[in-house]
Design an enzyme around this catalytic site. Structure first.
Site, short mmCIF file in Angstrom:
data_model
loop_
_atom_site.label_atom_id
_atom_site.label_comp_id
_atom_site.label_asym_id
_atom_site.label_seq_id
_atom_site.Cartn_x
_atom_site.Cartn_y
_atom_site.Cartn_z
N GLY A 19 35.87 47.84 -69.93
CA GLY A 19 35.12 47.75 -68.76
C GLY A 19 33.85 49.03 -68.63
O GLY A 19 34.06 49.85 -69.58
N ASN A 20 33.54 49.39 -67.71
CA ASN A 20 32.82 50.76 -67.31
C ASN A 20 32.81 50.85 -65.85
O ASN A 20 33.51 50.26 -64.91
CB ASN A 20 31.59 50.20 -67.85
CG ASN A 20 30.74 49.08 -66.97
OD1 ASN A 20 30.45 48.98 -65.94
ND2 ASN A 20 30.43 47.84 -67.74
N HIS A 21 32.04 52.16 -65.45
CA HIS A 21 32.50 52.49 -64.03
C HIS A 21 31.41 52.10 -63.14
O HIS A 21 31.23 52.51 -61.95
CB HIS A 21 32.20 54.12 -64.07
CG HIS A 21 33.12 54.93 -64.83
ND1 HIS A 21 34.49 54.93 -64.53
CD2 HIS A 21 33.52 55.39 -66.20
CE1 HIS A 21 35.34 55.42 -65.16
NE2 HIS A 21 34.69 56.01 -66.11
#
Ligand code: CTP
Length: 399
Positions: free
Chosen positions: A207-209
């Site tokens: 995933g990512n932020h």
């Protein structure tokens, strides 16, 4: 159905110009208002409830004593974002200035905190009457908008100030007074937000932020400007935005499926989501033991916006984001320009996310690059402000 924040009560006073409020009602609906008409009893001598019911598509009540158990004056007062009284007779102006409340309309007005706009229309003698002028002054001093009547020929032979104003002037004065922007009315804006997650196993993901804040700011701004907004939201922990159709997705593949369905109908797509560029080749059905987690075989996700741009039709507008690290220098601008071309978009907003900056923040800064070669430096500003700028430029492109 009205747009969010566009619930309006149209009070109709007992003047010969009451019929002109039928056209006003239509124009208010045109800018997204759901209109509930509350006529005074005397106005029904000029225009009957059936007309108002047919035009507004809602039931019409002028009697304070109907459905008392529902406390209708308080319910209506709370639901209204705006109250417009047109025509406002000398009698109504006097009652409202004095705080009298002896029918449904005047009860609603005295119980509501919504901005109040009065559109006087009467014979010049009545308008210029000292008592009326003093009531108008009182109403204006309380912050209500009393629109100046037009000057001209009256019902009879007489001439002077007191005519029901031109509808376009009423709409523009109401819009300015209540800060209503309608420049995206009739436009369908599709926005993606958040970050996709690609499952490794039932516990872990790539995933990512991305927090989704920029996409939400865009959805809210577009909604407030009258657009019909669809938000494709990936893994976002933000409260639901009323008045925005929100579709929740998890993975890049799910986002692509939603885009394929929604994109053909939209006027503009703003791709604010951070899409995971790769996904595990296989999702393990069971939690992978740490001893077996040395490497995960990945495959590329499709570039969603690049794929969508292949099926765009004029004049659909595409907007992308470019997240880079290492500062906003000539090389990152070059990279963003290349993304703009490769993805086939009209605008790209480049921001520097070194050390996770901007993710999760309410602020942003970056450079907005246009496919026509122009670029706009955006100093640190709220994501809401950037949202309006992106929508301004999108609208310019839409023509
Ligand atoms: N994007 C997309 N599909 C992907 C990756 C990105 O549609 N698989 C979109 C994003 O929503 C964003 C834009 O492309 O609007 C740029 O995303 P970014 O992550 O900056 O660029 P990438 O194309 O992923 O390139 P790189 O990771 O090499 O910087």
């Amino acid at each position: 159905m009205s747009l969010l924040g566009r619930e309006l009560i149209l009070g109709v006073g007992g003047g010969i110009s009451a019929y002109k409020s039928a056209e006003l009602l239509r124009r208010l609906q045109d800018i997204g208002f759901g209109v509930t008409v509350i006529p005074t009893r005397s106005s029904l001598n000029f225009v009957g409830s059936a007309t108002w019911e047919a035009l507004s598509g809602r039931s019409v009540n002028e009697n304070l004593w109907n459905n008392v158990h529902e406390v209708p004056h308080i319910a209506a007062a709370r639901a209204a974002n705006l109250i417009v009284v047109a025509p406002a007779t000398a009698d109504l102006l006097a009652k409202i200035a004095a705080g009298l409340a002896d029918d449904l309309l005047t009860n609603v007005i005295s119980a509501s905190a919504a901005p109040l706009i009065l559109v006087p229309a009467m014979h010049p003698e009545m308008w210029l009457n000292a008592a009326t002028q003093s009531n108008v002054q009182t109403l204006r001093s309380r912050g209500h908008l009393v629109i100046e009547p037009d000057e001209g020929r009256m019902t009879g032979e007489d001439f002077g100030p007191g005519r029901y104003p031109e509808i376009t002037r009423i709409i523009s004065e109401i819009s300015e007074f209540a800060n209503i922007k309608s420049d995206l009315l009739g436009k369908k804006i599709l926005i993606t937000a958040g970050g996709t997650r690609e499952a490794i196993d039932p516990v872990r993901f790539i995933g990512n932020h991305s927090s989704g804040k920029q996409g939400y700011a865009l959805a809210k701004a577009a909604r407030n400007r009258g657009a019909e907004v669809t938000l494709i939201a990936a893994n976002i922990d933000l409260p639901h935005l009323a008045g925005v159709r929100t579709l929740s997705v998890g993975t890049a593949e799910e986002m692509q499926d939603s885009l394929n369905i929604e994109f053909p109908e939209c006027d503009a797509l703003i791709m604010a989501a951070a899409v995971a560029d790769a996904r595990p080749v296989a999702k393990s059905a069971h939690k992978i033991k740490k001893a077996d987690l040395q490497s995960i075989e990945l495959e590329a996700n499709p570039d969603l916006i690049a794929e969508i741009s292949k099926i765009r039709r004029a004049p659909q507008v595409l907007v992308a984001f470019a997240a880079e690290t290492g500062g906003l220098d000539a090389s990152s601008i070059e990279v963003a320009n290349a993304k703009l071309i490769n993805k086939g978009v009209d605008l790209i907003y480049l921001n520097d996310v070194t050390d996770g900056a901007i993710f999760g923040s309410d602020q942003t800064s970056g450079i907005l690059i246009d496919s026509n070669g122009a670029s706009t430096k955006c100093e640190i500003q709220s994501k809401d402000t950037l949202a309006d700028l992106l929508l301004d430029q999108t609208l310019t492109k839409l023509g």
